[in-house]
Each structure stands twice: as structure tokens, then as C-alpha cells.
Design a protein around this motif. Structure first.
Motif, PDB file in Angstrom:
ATOM      1  N   ALA A   1       0.834  -1.201   0.000  1.00 55.91           N
ATOM      2  CA  ALA A   1       0.000   0.000   0.000  1.00 55.91           C
ATOM      3  C   ALA A   1       0.869   1.252   0.000  1.00 55.91           C
ATOM      4  O   ALA A   1       0.547   2.242  -0.688  1.00 55.91           O
ATOM      5  N   GLY A   2       1.966   1.225   0.748  1.00 58.17           N
ATOM      6  CA  GLY A   2       2.860   2.380   0.774  1.00 58.17           C
ATOM      7  C   GLY A   2       3.444   2.678  -0.596  1.00 58.17           C
ATOM      8  O   GLY A   2       3.558   3.851  -0.996  1.00 58.17           O
ATOM      9  N   ARG A   3       3.793   1.633  -1.339  1.00 58.31           N
ATOM     10  CA  ARG A   3       4.331   1.845  -2.694  1.00 58.31           C
ATOM     11  C   ARG A   3       3.260   2.433  -3.620  1.00 58.31           C
ATOM     12  O   ARG A   3       3.551   3.302  -4.447  1.00 58.31           O
ATOM     13  N   VAL A   4       2.041   1.947  -3.480  1.00 56.26           N
ATOM     14  CA  VAL A   4       0.955   2.452  -4.329  1.00 56.26           C
ATOM     15  C   VAL A   4       0.670   3.915  -4.020  1.00 56.26           C
ATOM     16  O   VAL A   4       0.495   4.734  -4.937  1.00 56.26           O
ATOM     17  N   VAL A   5       0.637   4.274  -2.758  1.00 55.22           N
ATOM     18  CA  VAL A   5       0.384   5.664  -2.375  1.00 55.22           C
ATOM     19  C   VAL A   5       1.512   6.568  -2.871  1.00 55.22           C
ATOM     20  O   VAL A   5       1.263   7.667  -3.386  1.00 55.22           O
ATOM     21  N   ALA A   6       2.751   6.104  -2.748  1.00 51.85           N
ATOM     22  CA  ALA A   6       3.885   6.898  -3.226  1.00 51.85           C
ATOM     23  C   ALA A   6       3.784   7.119  -4.738  1.00 51.85           C
ATOM     24  O   ALA A   6       4.044   8.223  -5.240  1.00 51.85           O
ATOM     25  N   ALA A   7       3.406   6.068  -5.472  1.00 53.27           N
ATOM     26  CA  ALA A   7       3.258   6.199  -6.922  1.00 53.27           C
ATOM     27  C   ALA A   7       2.098   7.137  -7.264  1.00 53.27           C
ATOM     28  O   ALA A   7       2.171   7.902  -8.238  1.00 53.27           O
ATOM     29  N   ASP A   8       1.036   7.092  -6.471  1.00 53.37           N
ATOM     30  CA  ASP A   8      -0.094   7.991  -6.721  1.00 53.37           C
ATOM     31  C   ASP A   8       0.294   9.447  -6.507  1.00 53.37           C
ATOM     32  O   ASP A   8      -0.201  10.343  -7.210  1.00 53.37           O
ATOM     33  N   ARG A   9       1.159   9.711  -5.548  1.00 57.17           N
ATOM     34  CA  ARG A   9       1.632  11.085  -5.348  1.00 57.17           C
ATOM     35  C   ARG A   9       2.396  11.563  -6.586  1.00 57.17           C
ATOM     36  O   ARG A   9       2.227  12.696  -7.046  1.00 57.17           O
ATOM     37  N   VAL A  10       3.239  10.673  -7.117  1.00 58.05           N
ATOM     38  CA  VAL A  10       3.967  11.017  -8.342  1.00 58.05           C
ATOM     39  C   VAL A  10       2.994  11.225  -9.488  1.00 58.05           C
ATOM     40  O   VAL A  10       3.123  12.170 -10.284  1.00 58.05           O
ATOM     41  N   ARG A  11       1.996  10.354  -9.582  1.00 55.70           N
ATOM     42  CA  ARG A  11       0.995  10.445 -10.644  1.00 55.70           C
ATOM     43  C   ARG A  11       0.309  11.816 -10.634  1.00 55.70           C
ATOM     44  O   ARG A  11       0.179  12.478 -11.659  1.00 55.70           O
ATOM     45  N   MET A  12      -0.146  12.242  -9.446  1.00 53.10           N
ATOM     46  CA  MET A  12      -0.897  13.480  -9.366  1.00 53.10           C
ATOM     47  C   MET A  12      -0.018  14.710  -9.532  1.00 53.10           C
ATOM     48  O   MET A  12      -0.469  15.737 -10.053  1.00 53.10           O
TER      49      MET A  12
ATOM     50  N   ARG B   1      -6.825  13.486 -16.870  1.00 56.82           N
ATOM     51  CA  ARG B   1      -6.810  13.989 -15.508  1.00 56.82           C
ATOM     52  C   ARG B   1      -7.836  13.282 -14.605  1.00 56.82           C
ATOM     53  O   ARG B   1      -7.505  12.817 -13.528  1.00 56.82           O
ATOM     54  N   ASP B   2      -9.069  13.215 -15.065  1.00 53.60           N
ATOM     55  CA  ASP B   2     -10.094  12.579 -14.241  1.00 53.60           C
ATOM     56  C   ASP B   2      -9.836  11.083 -14.020  1.00 53.60           C
ATOM     57  O   ASP B   2     -10.000  10.584 -12.897  1.00 53.60           O
ATOM     58  N   PRO B   3      -9.444  10.334 -15.050  1.00 59.82           N
ATOM     59  CA  PRO B   3      -9.117   8.923 -14.807  1.00 59.82           C
ATOM     60  C   PRO B   3      -7.962   8.732 -13.827  1.00 59.82           C
ATOM     61  O   PRO B   3      -7.963   7.776 -13.045  1.00 59.82           O
ATOM     62  N   ALA B   4      -6.987   9.641 -13.860  1.00 56.53           N
ATOM     63  CA  ALA B   4      -5.863   9.557 -12.929  1.00 56.53           C
ATOM     64  C   ALA B   4      -6.351   9.740 -11.496  1.00 56.53           C
ATOM     65  O   ALA B   4      -5.996   8.977 -10.592  1.00 56.53           O
ATOM     66  N   PHE B   5      -7.173  10.756 -11.284  1.00 57.21           N
ATOM     67  CA  PHE B   5      -7.705  11.004  -9.948  1.00 57.21           C
ATOM     68  C   PHE B   5      -8.602   9.847  -9.508  1.00 57.21           C
ATOM     69  O   PHE B   5      -8.590   9.437  -8.342  1.00 57.21           O
ATOM     70  N   ALA B   6      -9.380   9.303 -10.451  1.00 57.51           N
ATOM     71  CA  ALA B   6     -10.268   8.184 -10.128  1.00 57.51           C
ATOM     72  C   ALA B   6      -9.467   6.978  -9.655  1.00 57.51           C
ATOM     73  O   ALA B   6      -9.881   6.262  -8.735  1.00 57.51           O
ATOM     74  N   ARG B   7      -8.306   6.719 -10.261  1.00 57.20           N
ATOM     75  CA  ARG B   7      -7.490   5.589  -9.836  1.00 57.20           C
ATOM     76  C   ARG B   7      -6.966   5.805  -8.415  1.00 57.20           C
ATOM     77  O   ARG B   7      -6.892   4.867  -7.613  1.00 57.20           O
ATOM     78  N   VAL B   8      -6.597   7.048  -8.098  1.00 53.13           N
ATOM     79  CA  VAL B   8      -6.149   7.342  -6.738  1.00 53.13           C
ATOM     80  C   VAL B   8      -7.280   7.081  -5.741  1.00 53.13           C
ATOM     81  O   VAL B   8      -7.065   6.510  -4.674  1.00 53.13           O
ATOM     82  N   VAL B   9      -8.483   7.488  -6.098  1.00 49.42           N
ATOM     83  CA  VAL B   9      -9.647   7.251  -5.236  1.00 49.42           C
ATOM     84  C   VAL B   9      -9.862   5.749  -5.042  1.00 49.42           C
ATOM     85  O   VAL B   9     -10.120   5.271  -3.927  1.00 49.42           O
ATOM     86  N   GLU B  10      -9.762   4.979  -6.125  1.00 43.76           N
ATOM     87  CA  GLU B  10      -9.930   3.525  -6.045  1.00 43.76           C
ATOM     88  C   GLU B  10      -8.882   2.906  -5.118  1.00 43.76           C
ATOM     89  O   GLU B  10      -9.213   2.060  -4.272  1.00 43.76           O
ATOM     90  N   ASN B  11      -7.628   3.320  -5.280  1.00 40.37           N
ATOM     91  CA  ASN B  11      -6.551   2.746  -4.471  1.00 40.37           C
ATOM     92  C   ASN B  11      -6.734   3.066  -2.993  1.00 40.37           C
ATOM     93  O   ASN B  11      -6.610   2.191  -2.131  1.00 40.37           O
TER      94      ASN B  11
END
Length: 253
Positions: free
Chosen positions: A141-152, A166-176
Motif C-alpha cells: 500500500a505504501g508503494r501504491v500511495v507513493a506512486a499515486d503522489r507522483v501520478r498526481m 486527468r479525471d481517470p488519474a484522480f479516479a485511480r487514486v480514489v480507487e486505491n
């Protein structure tokens, strides 16, 4: 309503026929194509956030690791396991899961055991198995959150990212983040269920084996604490969404 009940019954029957080792879904068209597609359609129909993006290896692994924790803790809870399996694939909402702490106790005491020690041992083993798997899930989970920070940050900062990304990127962060929070909730529910089972076992069949079970539950609680305190971006809780392309912002955190 009758049609929905019938469809669910049919789906559960099909899932039962395709159960693999330890109750995990067996690879195949039903579990790899039909159920995931139905899950995305159902989640969208319910108004939940859905991203069309392909998943990273860590995101796939996070969902695989989450499976154990969102399932009922005892394999004899057959119907509840099927419902949770469909919640994991998003065919059903997570609210469809049972939140009755006594379910585990009834499943634990429903079978035939040689002595009360067997029940206490099973309780301790279940709690210990959860404890050993929380660490790997938390690291994932920590790796996924770190990658999501880079993504956003890339979404906010790069003019080369088109608006439709943009919206699909944010949606993936919400899903994770939603998945991580769900696992935290279900781990706490498992702990509650274990404590309910221990208390009622002591009342029904007092045994010195209760000490080992109690220690196992306490160790699980200690391991679960850091998972539920993981520093998330906050998207699932209603955090900032991507700004319009002409007004970029930098995500905090």
C-alpha cells in the motif's frame, strides 16, 4: 427485486463452481473476464468512482493481497464469502458484506473438533496468519500511495498530459485509497470478531489455551495499527481534484 435475487443466486452458484484453492477464484473466463467486467459496470451504475486506466503491478498485487482481509475469516461462512468476493470485484457494494461479529464464532464452533483446545488453536492461528500478512500488504500500500503522489504531481505539473487523462488519474487514486481504507476496516472487523469468539469460548469452554489466543489477537492489533495510520493523499475522503488544465496546482503531501 426477485430478478436481482435470482441473478445473485445464479452468480453465487457459478462462483461456487469456480472456486480454486483455499476458496480463491480459479483463473478462467468467468473470474478473469466476466466478473471484472460486471464489477466495473455495477460500480459505475452505482455512481462509484471508476478508472479506465490499466493497473500497475503494485496495484494488481494490492488487490490480490486485499482479498484475504475482505473475506470472512472462516471458510465455513460460505454465503458471506461469496458476497465478499463479489464486493472485492465490485459486482456488489461493500455494504453488502456482513458486519455481524458473531459470524466467526458460529462458524468456529459449528464444526466437529476433538476438544475445546482445537477451537482456541484455530482462533490463535487465524489471528497469527492475519498478523503475518498485514506487513506485506502495508508495504504494498505504501508503494501504491507513493506512486499515486507522483501520478498526481505529473498531472498537475506537466502540460503534456491531455485534459482527458486527468479525471481517470484522480479516479485511480480514489480507487486505491478506497481499497486501503476498506482493508483497514475489515481488519478491525476481524479483530472484533476474534475478540467476540474468544469471550464466548471462555464462557462456554474455559481453557488455559485462551491465553495464547488472547496474545495472538493483541499482536494482530499492534500490527494493524500502522496500517490504519498510513499517510494517504486524501482523495477518497474528498480531497482536492485535478485542477483544469489551464490552472495547474501542486498536490500537497
Amino acid at each position: 427485486m426477485p430478478r436481482l435475487a435470482g441473478a445473485l443466486a445464479l452468480a453465487l452458484s457459478a462462483a461456487a463452481c469456480t472456486a480454486g484453492d483455499f476458496g480463491r477464484p480459479r483463473p478462467g473466463v468467468w473470474n478473469d473476464v466476466i466478473v471484472p467486467s460486471a464489477g466495473l459496470w455495477s460500480a459505475t451504475a452505482r455512481g462509484e468512482t471508476v478508472s479506465p486506466f490499466r493497473m500497475t503491478d503494485d496495484e494488481e498485487q494490492l488487490r490480490d493481497r486485499a482479498w484475504r482481509f475482505v473475506m470472512p475469516a472462516h471458510e465455513r461462512s460460505f454465503f458471506e464469502r461469496q458476497v465478499s468476493d463479489f464486493a472485492h470485484s465490485r459486482v456488489l457494494p461493500v455494504e453488502a458484506q456482513s458486519s455481524t461479529a458473531s459470524d466467526y464464532f458460529h462458524a468456529l464452533t459449528g464444526g466437529s473438533y476433538r476438544s475445546q483446545a482445537s477451537r482456541y488453536n484455530r482462533l490463535a492461528e487465524d489471528a497469527n496468519a492475519d498478523r503475518l500478512l498485514i506487513g506485506p500488504f502495508r508495504a504494498n500500500a505504501g508503494r501504491v500511495v507513493a506512486a499515486d503522489r507522483v501520478r498526481m504531481r505529473a498531472v498537475d505539473a506537466s502540460p503534456q498530459v491531455p485534459p482527458e487523462q486527468r479525471d481517470p488519474a484522480f479516479a485511480r487514486v480514489v480507487e486505491n485509497e478506497g481499497l486501503i481504507l476498506w482493508v483497514c476496516e475489515r481488519v478491525n472487523f476481524r479483530i472484533e470478531s476474534y475478540r467476540y469468539a474468544l469471550a464466548n469460548l471462555v464462557v462456554e469452554m474455559p481453557s488455559r489455551e485462551a491465553i495464547r489466543a488472547e496474545r495472538s489477537i493483541m499482536a494482530l492489533e499492534a500490527e494493524a495499527g500502522p496500517l490504519c495510520k498510513l499517510d494517504l493523499i486524501g482523495a477518497f475522503r474528498g480531497g482536492a481534484k485535478p485542477a483544469p488544465a489551464d490552472k495547474p496546482v501542486v498536490y500537497k503531501g
